[in-house]
Design an enzyme around this catalytic site. Structure first.
Site, PDB file in Angstrom:
ATOM      1  N   ASP A   1       0.796  -1.155  -0.650  1.00 20.56           N
ATOM      2  CA  ASP A   1      -0.126  -0.219  -0.020  1.00 20.56           C
ATOM      3  C   ASP A   1       0.791   1.357   0.270  1.00 20.56           C
ATOM      4  O   ASP A   1       2.102   1.239   1.156  1.00 20.56           O
ATOM      5  CB  ASP A   1      -1.080   0.049   1.131  1.00 20.56           C
ATOM      6  CG  ASP A   1      -1.678   0.628   0.948  1.00 20.56           C
ATOM      7  OD1 ASP A   1      -1.548   1.909   0.472  1.00 20.56           O
ATOM      8  OD2 ASP A   1      -2.229   1.726   2.226  1.00 20.56           O
TER       9      ASP A   1
ATOM     10  N   GLN B   1      -9.508  15.851  -3.173  1.00 20.12           N
ATOM     11  CA  GLN B   1      -8.566  14.681  -3.824  1.00 20.12           C
ATOM     12  C   GLN B   1      -7.494  15.252  -4.137  1.00 20.12           C
ATOM     13  O   GLN B   1      -6.826  14.012  -4.080  1.00 20.12           O
ATOM     14  CB  GLN B   1      -8.660  14.883  -5.595  1.00 20.12           C
ATOM     15  CG  GLN B   1     -11.040  14.681  -5.489  1.00 20.12           C
ATOM     16  CD  GLN B   1     -11.011  15.321  -6.864  1.00 20.12           C
ATOM     17  OE1 GLN B   1     -10.216  14.912  -8.325  1.00 20.12           O
ATOM     18  NE2 GLN B   1     -12.656  14.801  -7.409  1.00 20.12           N
TER      19      GLN B   1
ATOM     20  N   TYR C   1      -5.116  15.097 -10.115  1.00 22.43           N
ATOM     21  CA  TYR C   1      -4.395  13.387 -11.058  1.00 22.43           C
ATOM     22  C   TYR C   1      -2.873  14.024 -11.642  1.00 22.43           C
ATOM     23  O   TYR C   1      -1.216  13.050 -11.843  1.00 22.43           O
ATOM     24  CB  TYR C   1      -4.717  12.213 -11.876  1.00 22.43           C
ATOM     25  CG  TYR C   1      -4.052  11.330 -12.621  1.00 22.43           C
ATOM     26  CD1 TYR C   1      -4.311  10.023 -11.935  1.00 22.43           C
ATOM     27  CD2 TYR C   1      -3.919  12.049 -14.093  1.00 22.43           C
ATOM     28  CE1 TYR C   1      -3.267   9.447 -12.297  1.00 22.43           C
ATOM     29  CE2 TYR C   1      -3.295  10.474 -14.204  1.00 22.43           C
ATOM     30  CZ  TYR C   1      -2.800   9.326 -13.557  1.00 22.43           C
ATOM     31  OH  TYR C   1      -2.510   8.115 -14.609  1.00 22.43           O
TER      32      TYR C   1
END
Length: 178
Positions: A16, A65, A153
């Site tokens: 992770d 985000q 992103y």
């Protein structure tokens, strides 16, 4: 199963990118099992698209985000790479790090941000500070005024592309005898 059926040796370790213990456990597993690492491919990422490949998801506001996206895609990849560098340096081959980015990470933003990201003397620490400045500005809703593009992103992948360049330069310099 298919790879094993084809005669390939397959090993697995849960990893992770946002969990330091998981990164350390994977590094320890690779070291104990193989003693070295010949190639590292950083391909994991998170992106808030709607709809996703898996269907509709609840909307996540941009300011929420930013931290998760940059911490996963940039800082997580950095942490994995730094953890694995000692094992890569033990490779008997020519070790490789492949950071999978995207056209979304193309150089953009204000001229000042573009200069900072593409500075030939950019350091990992300075790049980390730039990524943190984006997250802070995004969380405050001021990222556009600060010259950042409107994509969490894309900024995370812009950072990853710059990180690849900086780490390649630094590793080459460290490997070159004085």
């Amino acid at each position: 199963a298919e790879l094993a059926a084809d005669g390939c040796s397959v090993a697995f370790s849960r990893l992770d990118l946002t969990d330091a213990a998981s990164i350390a456990a994977t590094r320890d597993y690779v070291e104990a099992s193989f003693g070295r690492l010949d190639a590292l491919v950083n391909n994991a990422a998170i992106c808030f698209n709607d709809p996703t490949l898996y269907g509709k998801v609840p909307h996540t506001p941009f300011e929420q985000q930013a931290r998760l996206t940059v911490e996963t895609n940039y800082f997580g990849s950095l942490a994995v790479t730094e953890a694995m560098l000692p094992l890569l340096r033990r490779s008997r081959a020519s070790p490789r790090v492949v950071n999978v980015a995207s056209a979304a990470g193309r150089l953009r933003g204000s001229p000042a941000i573009q200069r900072a990201i593409s500075d030939p003397a950019l350091t990992v620490a300075a790049l980390g500070a730039l990524m943190e400045s984006f997250v802070s500005a995004a969380e405050e809703g001021t990222h556009l005024d600060a010259g950042w593009p409107n994509t969490c992103y894309g900024v995370s992948k812009l950072g990853l592309i710059a990180l690849t360049r900086v780490m390649a330069r630094d590793e080459a310099a460290a490997a070159t005898p004085d």
